[in-house]
Design a protein around this motif. Structure first.
Motif, short mmCIF file in Angstrom:
data_model
loop_
_atom_site.label_atom_id
_atom_site.label_comp_id
_atom_site.label_asym_id
_atom_site.label_seq_id
_atom_site.Cartn_x
_atom_site.Cartn_y
_atom_site.Cartn_z
N LEU A 286 8.55 -0.76 37.19
CA LEU A 286 8.86 -0.49 35.77
C LEU A 286 7.65 0.06 35.03
CD1 LEU A 286 11.05 -3.61 34.85
CD2 LEU A 286 11.82 -1.27 35.29
N ALA A 287 6.46 -0.43 35.37
CA ALA A 287 5.26 0.09 34.72
C ALA A 287 5.03 1.55 35.11
CB ALA A 287 4.05 -0.77 35.12
N HIS A 288 5.25 1.90 36.37
CA HIS A 288 5.11 3.31 36.78
C HIS A 288 6.14 4.19 36.10
CE1 HIS A 288 3.04 1.87 40.75
NE2 HIS A 288 2.21 1.86 39.71
N MET A 289 7.36 3.68 35.95
CA MET A 289 8.40 4.45 35.27
C MET A 289 8.04 4.66 33.80
SD MET A 289 11.68 2.54 37.03
CE MET A 289 12.82 3.17 35.81
N ALA A 290 7.57 3.60 33.15
CA ALA A 290 7.21 3.71 31.73
C ALA A 290 6.03 4.67 31.55
CB ALA A 290 6.89 2.34 31.16
N ARG A 291 5.08 4.60 32.46
CA ARG A 291 3.93 5.51 32.37
C ARG A 291 4.36 6.96 32.52
NH1 ARG A 291 -0.31 6.51 37.16
NH2 ARG A 291 -1.61 8.09 36.15
N TYR A 292 5.25 7.22 33.48
CA TYR A 292 5.71 8.60 33.70
C TYR A 292 6.47 9.13 32.48
CZ TYR A 292 8.43 12.48 35.59
OH TYR A 292 9.01 13.71 35.79
N GLU A 293 7.34 8.30 31.94
CA GLU A 293 8.15 8.75 30.80
C GLU A 293 7.33 8.91 29.54
OE1 GLU A 293 11.09 5.65 30.88
OE2 GLU A 293 12.59 7.00 31.76
N ALA A 294 6.19 8.20 29.45
CA ALA A 294 5.37 8.28 28.23
C ALA A 294 4.49 9.53 28.20
CB ALA A 294 4.50 7.03 28.11
N ILE A 295 4.31 10.25 29.32
CA ILE A 295 3.45 11.42 29.37
C ILE A 295 4.24 12.64 28.94
CG2 ILE A 295 2.00 12.86 30.85
CD1 ILE A 295 1.57 10.43 32.63
N PRO A 296 3.78 13.37 27.94
CA PRO A 296 4.52 14.57 27.49
C PRO A 296 4.48 15.67 28.56
CG PRO A 296 2.42 14.41 26.35
CD PRO A 296 2.57 13.15 27.13
N PRO A 297 5.49 16.54 28.56
CA PRO A 297 5.53 17.62 29.57
C PRO A 297 4.32 18.52 29.55
CG PRO A 297 7.66 17.36 28.50
CD PRO A 297 6.70 16.53 27.73
N ALA A 298 3.69 18.63 28.39
CA ALA A 298 2.54 19.54 28.31
C ALA A 298 1.38 19.07 29.19
CB ALA A 298 2.07 19.65 26.86
N GLN A 299 1.28 17.75 29.44
CA GLN A 299 0.21 17.22 30.28
C GLN A 299 0.72 17.11 31.71
OE1 GLN A 299 -1.29 13.60 28.55
NE2 GLN A 299 -1.41 14.47 26.49
N ALA B 274 -1.27 14.91 34.47
CA ALA B 274 -1.05 13.47 34.37
C ALA B 274 0.36 13.10 34.83
CB ALA B 274 -1.28 13.00 32.94
N ARG B 275 1.31 13.95 34.51
CA ARG B 275 2.69 13.69 34.95
C ARG B 275 2.79 13.73 36.48
NH1 ARG B 275 7.21 14.11 31.75
NH2 ARG B 275 8.33 15.37 33.27
N VAL B 276 2.06 14.65 37.10
CA VAL B 276 2.10 14.74 38.55
C VAL B 276 1.50 13.48 39.18
CG1 VAL B 276 1.15 15.97 40.54
CG2 VAL B 276 2.13 17.25 38.63
N ASP B 277 0.40 12.94 38.60
CA ASP B 277 -0.17 11.69 39.11
C ASP B 277 0.82 10.53 38.99
OD1 ASP B 277 -2.50 12.95 39.74
OD2 ASP B 277 -3.53 12.38 37.88
N LEU C 136 4.03 10.84 38.81
CA LEU C 136 5.14 11.13 39.71
C LEU C 136 4.79 10.74 41.14
CD1 LEU C 136 7.98 12.42 39.72
CD2 LEU C 136 6.89 14.57 40.38
N THR C 137 3.54 10.90 41.53
CA THR C 137 3.11 10.50 42.87
C THR C 137 3.27 8.99 43.07
OG1 THR C 137 1.51 12.31 42.93
CG2 THR C 137 1.19 10.52 44.49
N ALA C 138 2.91 8.20 42.06
CA ALA C 138 3.11 6.74 42.14
C ALA C 138 4.59 6.40 42.24
CB ALA C 138 2.47 6.07 40.93
N LEU C 139 5.43 7.12 41.49
CA LEU C 139 6.86 6.87 41.57
C LEU C 139 7.41 7.21 42.95
CD1 LEU C 139 8.42 8.05 38.18
CD2 LEU C 139 8.33 5.75 39.11
N LYS C 140 6.90 8.26 43.56
CA LYS C 140 7.36 8.63 44.90
C LYS C 140 6.98 7.56 45.93
CE LYS C 140 7.50 13.64 44.21
NZ LYS C 140 6.93 14.96 44.60
#
Length: 569
Positions: A366-379, A382-385, A387-391
């Motif tokens: 849940l923390a990885h999901m919240a972190r991914y959703e909190a990063i704006p698309p422009a960054q 950071a979103r790729v990092d 996303l790697t944890a989510l994978k």
């Protein structure tokens, strides 16, 4: 509530507990591998020490009591095999060299119609003997303890208290070893100087439940009074003397002997007194004993110290009849119950560890999901990092779904299955950012008047798109190239195109706040037409300013200067 240790399989219990601990460490422990290894080593060491200690103590107990067991077997060899269970067994204790030798002579065991009487005079080994007798009888321990005392044994109050305390501790230890409170029968002998054996019955009280001392004292007085009154006239005086002496012995016992055994104020557990009795035997009398001093102080009896015959002391057989036999208490059911209790403790510990680790798993995902959703698309980096944890979480959850949940997350507490679809949806919904346009082409006529390199007043609207592209890629350098049509001389067109590129650069640098060193300008004049210059449409297409993002090819060597070309494409 006491725990039986007689015949208890301690070594099996230690092995069982060690196996449960090692299984928990291997399958459910949330600790690291190093800590699990260290704990496993400690468990094995503790189990080995406990097993070795139990083995040594078991051998010591058997060695110290095997002679008694052999004596009992020899005494019962000619009797039916089931006699040892059907006949009550009484541990007969007393001070060495006094009353026991006058009851048992040189025998270690006496078998009567009422009970099997086993002699013992060492308080330190009473627990071992009780344990051996319970093993010998197949789980049925001694039915009672007969404590034989003479009125002449204690020489001083200090010696009496020490003797009482020593035997009290020994009886309590034996009770703990057997797993039940041993009923106690205290039988006291009063000696009289006679020239012939004295045929005196036992006067006492015996019951399945513990005695009430005041009531017992009253019953003894009634019994002794009746004994004196029912005598023939010629026997009335000797009987009265015996009754008075026994009444004094009972009163002395209730004042000096029994209270220390039943007192709980000193931190010791009171004995379970189920029988008490007194009798008189022929033997030498000691007026200087504690009992003799009590007689002299409380009665008018004259206790002569003259020598007389010494008869063999009788066993307190009537006192034992009122004590209920002990049931069979086998160690195996108790051991199985304890094994099940330890298994229950193990299950609770395993469930707690599984719940804790499932909570950690869910919290981490849940923390990885919240972190991914909190990063704006422009960054996007950071979103790729994230996303790697989510994978990684997705791969782990899919492995659990296909290969099975490991025990440390099992026991019906696994909560990762509902998270897998959500994680897959987030991963599938990732869209990389659209690639930035490498070149923006601006119409010169929208920026400049004909033949001019000065920006028009409304030209900033046309430059906003280029400004946003530059801000979105701060790691790129900007190349601005100016182009003209073929009207006019080649030299004037080249200068005009370069001046227009410089004007656009200055505006962009000022609007973005970037240094002009981030920009490179180039004037091409009419040398790079996009369309033929023989028509108005073609000439309009050739009048343009191109803004291109290029990588920064300069190299920082750590000396504070950059080397190489300012920009490259």
């Amino acid at each position: 509530m006491m725990v039986s240790v007689s015949g208890y399989p301690w070594r099996f219990a230690f092995v069982w507990i060690a196996l449960l601990a090692l299984t928990w460490l291997a399958l459910f422990s949330p600790l690291t591998r190093g800590w699990n290894g260290a704990c496993a080593a400690l468990v094995l060491l503790a189990a080995l020490v406990c097993i070795a200690t139990a083995t040594r103590r078991m051998r010591a107990r058997r060695t110290s009591t095997q002679h008694v067991v052999r004596s009992i077997d020899a005494a019962l060899a000619s009797l039916p095999a089931d006699l040892k269970r059907n006949t009550p067994l009484v541990l007969t204790i007393g001070e060495q060299g006094s009353v026991l030798s006058r009851v048992f002579d040189k025998s270690a065991v006496i078998v009567t119609d009422t009970a099997i009487w086993v002699r013992h005079d060492d308080p330190s080994k009473l627990m071992h003997l009780a344990d051996a007798l319970k093993r010998w009888r197949g789980g049925q321990g001694p039915d009672a303890v007969a404590w034989l005392m003479t009125s002449d044994d204690p020489a001083s109050a200090v010696a009496l208290q020490a003797t009482l305390k020593r035997w009290r501790v020994a009886i309590n230890e034996a009770s703990r070893a057997l797993g039940y409170r041993l009923p106690i029968c205290i039988a006291m002998y009063a000696t009289e100087t006679r020239d012939r054996p004295l045929d005196c019955p036992w006067f006492g009280v015996s019951a399945p439940a513990p005695l009430d001392l005041p009531a017992t004292a009253g019953q003894l007085s009634v019994l002794l009074g009746a004994f004196a009154e029912r005598a023939m006239p010629e026997d009335r005086q000797p009987r009265a003397f015996t009754a008075t002496q026994l009444d004094a012995l009972a009163r002395w016992a209730f004042e000096a002997v029994l209270p220390p055994l039943l007192d709980t104020r000193r931190g010791l557990q009171a004995l379970t007194l189920n029988a008490f009795g007194v009798t008189a035997v022929a033997g030498p009398m000691l007026p200087d004993s504690l009992y003799g001093q009590f007689i002299a102080a409380t009665t008018a009896l004259d206790l002569p110290a003259a020598a007389g015959i010494t008869q063999r002391y009788p066993l307190p057989i009537p006192l034992i009849r009122g004590i209920a036999p002990q049931p069979v208490r086998r160690a195996l059911p108790v051991a199985l119950a304890h094994a099940f209790a330890w298994l229950s403790v193990w299950f609770c510990a395993a469930a707690a560890a599984s719940a804790w680790q499932n909570r950690a798993l869910v919290s981490g995902v849940l923390a990885h999901m919240a972190r991914y959703e909190a990063i704006p698309p422009a960054q996007d980096a950071a979103r790729v990092d994230a996303l790697t944890a989510l994978k990684r979480d997705r791969d782990r959850l899919e492995h659990y779904a296909s290969a099975g949940v490991p025990p440390r997350l099992g026991l019906g507490l696994y909560r990762g299955a509902p998270l897998l679809p959500v994680v897959n949806r987030l991963i599938a919904g990732y869209q990389p950012p659209a690639p930035a346009p490498s070149t923006i082409e601006l119409d010169s006529m929208s920026l400049f008047d004909s033949g001019s390199s000065k920006l028009k007043s409304g030209s900033n609207r046309a430059l906003i798109g280029a400004l946003e592209m530059i801000k979105a890629h701060p790691d790129k350098r900007v190349l601005i190239a100016g182009h003209t049509d073929s009207v006019g001389s080649a030299g004037s067109n080249l200068a005009l195109s370069e001046a227009r590129a410089a004007a656009v650069r200055d505006w962009l640098a000022d609007a973005s706040g970037l240094s002009v060193t981030r920009f490179a300008i180039q004037g091409y004049g009419d040398t790079r037409p996009k369309a033929p210059n023989d028509g108005e449409a073609g000439r309009a297409a050739n009048r343009r300013v191109e803004i291109t993002l290029v990588p920064d090819c300069r190299v920082d060597r750590g000396d504070g200067f950059t080397h190489g070309h300012p920009a490259c494409s």
